[in-house]
Design a protein around this motif. Sequence first.
Motif, PDB file in Angstrom:
ATOM      1  N   CYS A  29      -8.598   1.537 -15.843  1.00 55.51           N
ATOM      2  CA  CYS A  29      -8.706   2.792 -15.100  1.00 55.51           C
ATOM      3  C   CYS A  29      -9.840   3.658 -15.629  1.00 55.51           C
ATOM      4  CB  CYS A  29      -7.389   3.562 -15.192  1.00 55.51           C
ATOM      5  SG  CYS A  29      -5.999   2.642 -14.493  1.00 55.51           S
ATOM      6  N   ALA A  85      -7.076   8.578 -13.864  1.00 57.86           N
ATOM      7  CA  ALA A  85      -6.235   7.670 -13.078  1.00 57.86           C
ATOM      8  C   ALA A  85      -5.412   6.782 -14.005  1.00 57.86           C
ATOM      9  CB  ALA A  85      -7.094   6.812 -12.157  1.00 57.86           C
ATOM     10  N   SER A 114       0.816  -1.208   0.000  1.00 57.37           N
ATOM     11  CA  SER A 114       0.000   0.000   0.000  1.00 57.37           C
ATOM     12  C   SER A 114       0.855   1.267   0.000  1.00 57.37           C
ATOM     13  CB  SER A 114      -0.882  -0.005   1.259  1.00 57.37           C
ATOM     14  OG  SER A 114      -1.613   1.177   1.365  1.00 57.37           O
ATOM     15  N   LEU A 167       3.090   3.523 -10.353  1.00 57.29           N
ATOM     16  CA  LEU A 167       2.568   3.078  -9.058  1.00 57.29           C
ATOM     17  C   LEU A 167       3.724   2.578  -8.201  1.00 57.29           C
ATOM     18  CD1 LEU A 167       0.168   2.202  -7.184  1.00 57.29           C
ATOM     19  CD2 LEU A 167       0.278   0.001  -8.355  1.00 57.29           C
ATOM     20  N   LEU A 219      -6.871   1.313  -7.016  1.00 56.31           N
ATOM     21  CA  LEU A 219      -6.551   2.719  -6.740  1.00 56.31           C
ATOM     22  C   LEU A 219      -7.877   3.457  -6.711  1.00 56.31           C
ATOM     23  CD1 LEU A 219      -3.779   3.257  -9.465  1.00 56.31           C
ATOM     24  CD2 LEU A 219      -3.535   2.192  -7.240  1.00 56.31           C
ATOM     25  N   SER A 230      -3.840   5.858  -0.958  1.00 56.65           N
ATOM     26  CA  SER A 230      -5.066   5.122  -1.292  1.00 56.65           C
ATOM     27  C   SER A 230      -4.809   3.999  -2.305  1.00 56.65           C
ATOM     28  CB  SER A 230      -6.130   6.085  -1.828  1.00 56.65           C
ATOM     29  OG  SER A 230      -5.679   6.677  -3.034  1.00 56.65           O
ATOM     30  N   ASP A 231      -3.568   3.737  -2.643  1.00 61.66           N
ATOM     31  CA  ASP A 231      -3.216   2.676  -3.586  1.00 61.66           C
ATOM     32  C   ASP A 231      -3.020   1.375  -2.813  1.00 61.66           C
ATOM     33  OD1 ASP A 231      -3.130   4.828  -5.317  1.00 61.66           O
ATOM     34  OD2 ASP A 231      -0.947   4.916  -5.378  1.00 61.66           O
ATOM     35  N   GLY A 233     -10.006   6.210 -10.726  1.00 60.12           N
ATOM     36  CA  GLY A 233      -9.425   5.042 -10.074  1.00 60.12           C
ATOM     37  C   GLY A 233      -9.082   3.945 -11.054  1.00 60.12           C
ATOM     38  N   TYR A 238      -9.257   7.267  -6.161  1.00 57.66           N
ATOM     39  CA  TYR A 238      -9.009   8.684  -5.934  1.00 57.66           C
ATOM     40  C   TYR A 238     -10.313   9.465  -5.817  1.00 57.66           C
ATOM     41  CZ  TYR A 238      -4.457   7.082  -7.457  1.00 57.66           C
ATOM     42  OH  TYR A 238      -3.285   6.377  -7.574  1.00 57.66           O
TER      43      TYR A 238
END
Length: 171
Positions: free
Chosen positions: A136, A140, A55, A145, A83, A58-59, A90, A85
Amino acid sequence: MKRGGALLAAALLLAACGQGDGDGDNAAGARLEATAIATGVVADPAAAPLDGIWSRDSDRMCIIGKDGAAKGAGRPRRIGIVLDYGEGQGCSASGLLTRDGATLGVTLGRCRFTARFDGEAIQFPASLPAECQAFCTGRASLSALMVERVSASAAEARTLRGPGGTPLCAD
């Protein structure tokens, strides 16, 4: 005059130290890293386990051995990524991951790329194939990442869910 000559010689030596041919610098860095791994100062990426929850902010990412397979290089593992957001921004994907030392082969359907593992964090490349954008929404992206281990528990990794409640690392 003697003192001035000694200062000049010292300055020239210092200047020469900063001028490497690049390959020597890389070799010295590789030797330093190998020594750090051998002494335990740095985790050996080739030996560090991957299974668990990863992590950053928020990933989230889960990794578990596929079908209960034993750990080992080259054996496929399940990988799930989410993910979030907010406001339609996301990504959610699941697929397979293979490992060759610090190199991780990630396959998410038609999206395939190589990630790096340094023993503590997993980093996706900044530029991914266009097929990866299918996972996605909004602006996003899975590009660049970077996640760090939160838990080494495979049971915990199995609990990671996508937006619709679908388990991302289920057997």
